[in-house]
Scaffold this motif. Structure first.
Motif, PDB file in Angstrom:
ATOM      1  N   LYS A 146      35.763  57.131  46.780  1.00 48.85           N
ATOM      2  CA  LYS A 146      36.064  56.718  45.389  1.00 48.85           C
ATOM      3  C   LYS A 146      35.484  55.318  45.158  1.00 48.85           C
ATOM      4  CE  LYS A 146      39.848  59.737  44.229  1.00 48.85           C
ATOM      5  NZ  LYS A 146      39.103  60.848  44.825  1.00 48.85           N
ATOM      6  N   ASN A 147      35.935  54.321  45.994  1.00 46.57           N
ATOM      7  CA  ASN A 147      35.346  52.977  45.804  1.00 46.57           C
ATOM      8  C   ASN A 147      34.669  52.448  47.060  1.00 46.57           C
ATOM      9  OD1 ASN A 147      37.666  52.441  47.271  1.00 46.57           O
ATOM     10  ND2 ASN A 147      38.700  51.294  45.627  1.00 46.57           N
ATOM     11  N   VAL A 148      34.683  53.259  48.131  1.00 49.51           N
ATOM     12  CA  VAL A 148      33.902  52.877  49.321  1.00 49.51           C
ATOM     13  C   VAL A 148      33.241  54.126  49.908  1.00 49.51           C
ATOM     14  CG1 VAL A 148      35.280  50.849  50.016  1.00 49.51           C
ATOM     15  CG2 VAL A 148      35.852  53.115  50.915  1.00 49.51           C
ATOM     16  N   ALA A 206      39.398  35.914  43.507  1.00 48.72           N
ATOM     17  CA  ALA A 206      40.246  35.397  42.410  1.00 48.72           C
ATOM     18  C   ALA A 206      40.651  36.550  41.494  1.00 48.72           C
ATOM     19  CB  ALA A 206      39.443  34.360  41.629  1.00 48.72           C
ATOM     20  N   GLY A 207      41.739  36.341  40.782  1.00 51.80           N
ATOM     21  CA  GLY A 207      42.162  37.346  39.781  1.00 51.80           C
ATOM     22  C   GLY A 207      43.045  38.412  40.415  1.00 51.80           C
ATOM     23  N   GLU A 208      42.857  39.634  39.899  1.00 53.43           N
ATOM     24  CA  GLU A 208      43.700  40.750  40.338  1.00 53.43           C
ATOM     25  C   GLU A 208      43.577  40.974  41.854  1.00 53.43           C
ATOM     26  OE1 GLU A 208      45.534  41.207  37.248  1.00 53.43           O
ATOM     27  OE2 GLU A 208      45.707  43.035  38.454  1.00 53.43           O
ATOM     28  N   PRO A 209      44.670  41.350  42.532  1.00 51.07           N
ATOM     29  CA  PRO A 209      44.523  41.675  43.970  1.00 51.07           C
ATOM     30  C   PRO A 209      43.548  42.852  44.115  1.00 51.07           C
ATOM     31  CG  PRO A 209      46.856  41.732  43.269  1.00 51.07           C
ATOM     32  CD  PRO A 209      46.041  41.540  42.030  1.00 51.07           C
ATOM     33  N   PRO A 210      42.727  42.854  45.178  1.00 53.73           N
ATOM     34  CA  PRO A 210      41.743  43.935  45.330  1.00 53.73           C
ATOM     35  C   PRO A 210      42.448  45.299  45.331  1.00 53.73           C
ATOM     36  CG  PRO A 210      41.591  42.362  47.168  1.00 53.73           C
ATOM     37  CD  PRO A 210      42.723  41.930  46.317  1.00 53.73           C
ATOM     38  N   ALA A 211      41.822  46.257  44.646  1.00 52.19           N
ATOM     39  CA  ALA A 211      42.407  47.615  44.587  1.00 52.19           C
ATOM     40  C   ALA A 211      42.402  48.219  45.993  1.00 52.19           C
ATOM     41  CB  ALA A 211      41.541  48.474  43.667  1.00 52.19           C
ATOM     42  N   PRO A 212      43.410  49.045  46.312  1.00 53.52           N
ATOM     43  CA  PRO A 212      43.399  49.695  47.626  1.00 53.52           C
ATOM     44  C   PRO A 212      42.099  50.486  47.787  1.00 53.52           C
ATOM     45  CG  PRO A 212      45.479  50.105  46.514  1.00 53.52           C
ATOM     46  CD  PRO A 212      44.574  49.448  45.513  1.00 53.52           C
ATOM     47  N   VAL A 213      41.639  50.528  49.000  1.00 54.88           N
ATOM     48  CA  VAL A 213      40.362  51.194  49.283  1.00 54.88           C
ATOM     49  C   VAL A 213      40.592  52.698  49.359  1.00 54.88           C
ATOM     50  CG1 VAL A 213      38.748  51.502  51.198  1.00 54.88           C
ATOM     51  CG2 VAL A 213      39.311  49.209  50.394  1.00 54.88           C
ATOM     52  N   ARG A 214      39.726  53.441  48.669  1.00 52.52           N
ATOM     53  CA  ARG A 214      39.812  54.904  48.721  1.00 52.52           C
ATOM     54  C   ARG A 214      38.429  55.466  49.043  1.00 52.52           C
ATOM     55  NH1 ARG A 214      43.942  54.356  49.845  1.00 52.52           N
ATOM     56  NH2 ARG A 214      45.936  54.593  48.757  1.00 52.52           N
ATOM     57  N   LEU A 215      38.364  56.160  50.161  1.00 50.25           N
ATOM     58  CA  LEU A 215      37.070  56.681  50.618  1.00 50.25           C
ATOM     59  C   LEU A 215      36.511  57.658  49.593  1.00 50.25           C
ATOM     60  CD1 LEU A 215      35.209  56.434  53.086  1.00 50.25           C
ATOM     61  CD2 LEU A 215      36.286  58.496  53.993  1.00 50.25           C
ATOM     62  N   ASP A 273      44.641  48.715  54.453  1.00 52.69           N
ATOM     63  CA  ASP A 273      44.485  49.177  53.070  1.00 52.69           C
ATOM     64  C   ASP A 273      43.250  48.609  52.389  1.00 52.69           C
ATOM     65  OD1 ASP A 273      48.063  49.049  52.575  1.00 52.69           O
ATOM     66  OD2 ASP A 273      46.731  50.670  53.248  1.00 52.69           O
ATOM     67  N   LEU A 274      42.682  47.554  53.004  1.00 50.88           N
ATOM     68  CA  LEU A 274      41.560  46.882  52.329  1.00 50.88           C
ATOM     69  C   LEU A 274      40.331  46.868  53.232  1.00 50.88           C
ATOM     70  CD1 LEU A 274      43.511  43.721  51.075  1.00 50.88           C
ATOM     71  CD2 LEU A 274      42.841  45.719  49.698  1.00 50.88           C
ATOM     72  N   VAL A 275      39.222  46.471  52.678  1.00 45.70           N
ATOM     73  CA  VAL A 275      38.072  46.099  53.510  1.00 45.70           C
ATOM     74  C   VAL A 275      38.259  44.604  53.752  1.00 45.70           C
ATOM     75  CG1 VAL A 275      35.565  45.856  53.640  1.00 45.70           C
ATOM     76  CG2 VAL A 275      36.566  47.861  52.505  1.00 45.70           C
ATOM     77  N   GLU A 307      25.979  46.786  56.343  1.00 45.11           N
ATOM     78  CA  GLU A 307      26.768  46.835  55.112  1.00 45.11           C
ATOM     79  C   GLU A 307      25.915  46.373  53.953  1.00 45.11           C
ATOM     80  OE1 GLU A 307      27.446  42.327  54.910  1.00 45.11           O
ATOM     81  OE2 GLU A 307      27.722  43.853  53.391  1.00 45.11           O
ATOM     82  N   ARG A 308      26.161  47.023  52.789  1.00 44.68           N
ATOM     83  CA  ARG A 308      25.504  46.596  51.549  1.00 44.68           C
ATOM     84  C   ARG A 308      26.628  46.159  50.618  1.00 44.68           C
ATOM     85  NH1 ARG A 308      22.255  52.270  51.148  1.00 44.68           N
ATOM     86  NH2 ARG A 308      21.036  52.122  53.078  1.00 44.68           N
ATOM     87  N   GLY A 309      27.458  45.215  51.117  1.00 41.75           N
ATOM     88  CA  GLY A 309      28.672  44.855  50.401  1.00 41.75           C
ATOM     89  C   GLY A 309      29.799  45.760  50.901  1.00 41.75           C
ATOM     90  N   PRO A 310      31.038  45.431  50.518  1.00 42.81           N
ATOM     91  CA  PRO A 310      32.189  46.152  51.074  1.00 42.81           C
ATOM     92  C   PRO A 310      32.250  47.634  50.693  1.00 42.81           C
ATOM     93  CG  PRO A 310      32.852  44.157  49.899  1.00 42.81           C
ATOM     94  CD  PRO A 310      31.410  44.347  49.625  1.00 42.81           C
ATOM     95  N   SER A 311      31.437  48.056  49.733  1.00 42.98           N
ATOM     96  CA  SER A 311      31.537  49.462  49.282  1.00 42.98           C
ATOM     97  C   SER A 311      30.654  50.411  50.067  1.00 42.98           C
ATOM     98  CB  SER A 311      31.168  49.573  47.796  1.00 42.98           C
ATOM     99  OG  SER A 311      32.205  49.011  47.041  1.00 42.98           O
ATOM    100  N   TRP A 312      29.769  49.876  50.911  1.00 48.43           N
ATOM    101  CA  TRP A 312      28.912  50.766  51.713  1.00 48.43           C
ATOM    102  C   TRP A 312      28.790  50.168  53.098  1.00 48.43           C
ATOM    103  CZ3 TRP A 312      24.726  50.881  54.859  1.00 48.43           C
ATOM    104  CH2 TRP A 312      24.127  52.134  55.097  1.00 48.43           C
ATOM    105  N   VAL A 313      29.351  50.852  54.058  1.00 44.21           N
ATOM    106  CA  VAL A 313      29.309  50.349  55.442  1.00 44.21           C
ATOM    107  C   VAL A 313      28.868  51.500  56.341  1.00 44.21           C
ATOM    108  CG1 VAL A 313      30.591  49.181  57.281  1.00 44.21           C
ATOM    109  CG2 VAL A 313      31.251  48.811  54.900  1.00 44.21           C
TER     110      VAL A 313
END
Ligand SMILES: C[C@@](O)(CCOP(=O)(O)OP(=O)(O)O)CC(=O)O
Ligand SMILES: [Mg+2]
Length: 323
Positions: free
Chosen positions: A40-42, A29-38, A186-188, A110-116
């Protein structure tokens, strides 16, 4: 995409391939997910299990201050701009001195989409094993050890399960060889092959916005989705069209993985096999009712496709996630 289009898409995913992701059927919900940047956020990690015909495992001795002298499997964090396989080959060369080819994905953690973490069964194709004379910041050395008597200390004991997975796969391959497909994302996100089976009939949940398609759910990078893991995004999509409290949902594992890495497309798409069943054991001939107009059940009529899907379901013939 009429039924033959859906059949083609399903056949492609079952064959470990897939297709580019253009849109999502569900997003936080809310803002569209930010593009994934290795970095930086993943953070994506690659790890290689080499298991020789003599049942020996290739280990590297860590050089990092915080774990110096301990032993681990060749592993490391991916760098921007590289594919998953390029990262694996770079890390193995840096840490063990060997060239390699991945045989198959063995597991995804995975420990959530930020660590795979992508775990591969791999085979050496050349190079010279790194000895202590070539010690550097990447590792002190590499060496082969009997699987049943690994050196100590280990950097972490999580690799014992991964080595066991490799031995089991060598003994009996539970799933086809599955390697990352170089497709931009562009996303996870996760493409669902969400199934309902009754006797020998199988239905697959399809997205009906636009051409009928296998639905895609975007993983959020917010704390709630991080805490809940990537299954949260699958449950969120199913919640939007099914009444989950009288259903049992099981995420069986991966049919395939898509990632490119080049051209700043750092996202990944996991093609996941999911089962949906009624909680009450009564015989249910029809799939659960779908709410709204955005999804529907597609009965797989093509015999070959149906038997392939049933075989994957009955044999859990998928790459395990967090198992
Ligand atoms: C993060 C690990 O899976 C190990 C791989 O990361 P490294 O610490 O070995 O990173 P590099 O310096 O790039 O080789 C361990 C973990 O805690 O997950
Ligand atoms: Mg490393």
């Amino acid at each position: 995409m009429a039924s033959e289009g859906l059949a083609g898409a399903l056949a492609s995913v079952l064959a470990g391939q897939g297709s580019s992701v253009h849109s999502c059927d569900s997003a936080p919900a809310g803002e569209p997910p930010a593009p994934v940047r290795l970095r930086k956020n993943v953070c994506y990690v690659v790890l290689a299990v080499f298991l020789s015909e003599q049942d020996e495992v290739l280990l590297i001795q860590e050089a990092k201050r915080e774990c110096r002298g301990s032993w681990y499997l060749p592993a490391g964090r991916m760098e921007p701009g590289e594919t998953i396989v390029e990262a694996l080959q770079r890390e193995v060369k840096e840490e063990a001195g060997l060239h390699c080819e991945p045989e198959t994905l063995l597991s995804v953690e995975e420990r959530g989409p930020s660590w795979v973490r992508f775990v591969f069964l791999a085979r050496p194709t050349g190079g010279i094993l790194k000895t202590s004379k070539e010690a550097d910041a990447e590792s002190l050395q590499a060496a082969w050890y009997p699987r049943t008597s690994l050196p100590t200390p280990l950097r972490a004991h999580d690799i014992l399960h991964l080595v066991e997975l490799a031995a089991q796969y060598r003994q009996q391959a539970r799933h086809p060889l599955i390697l990352p497909q170089e497709l931009p994302c562009d996303l996870v996100c996760q493409r669902l092959v969400a199934t309902f089976t009754s006797a020998q009939t199988v239905w697959v949940l399809v997205g009906t916005v636009g051409m009928p398609h296998l639905p895609v759910t975007a993983c959020g990078l917010d704390p709630m989705e991080q805490r809940g893991g990537m299954k949260m995004a699958v449950l969120r999509l199913l919640q939007e069209c099914l009444t989950l409290h009288h259903l049992v949902v099981e995420i069986k594992g991966l049919l395939g993985l898509q990632h490119l890495g080049r051209d700043h497309s750092d996202g990944i798409c996991l093609n996941v096999l999911v089962t949906v069943a009624f909680r009450s054991p009564g015989i249910q001939d029809e799939p659960p009712k779908v709410r709204g107009e955005n999804f529907s059940w597609w009965k797989v009529m093509e015999e070959d496709l149906q038997s392939q899907l049933l075989q994957r379901l009955q044999g859990s013939s998928v790459v395990p996630v967090n198992r």
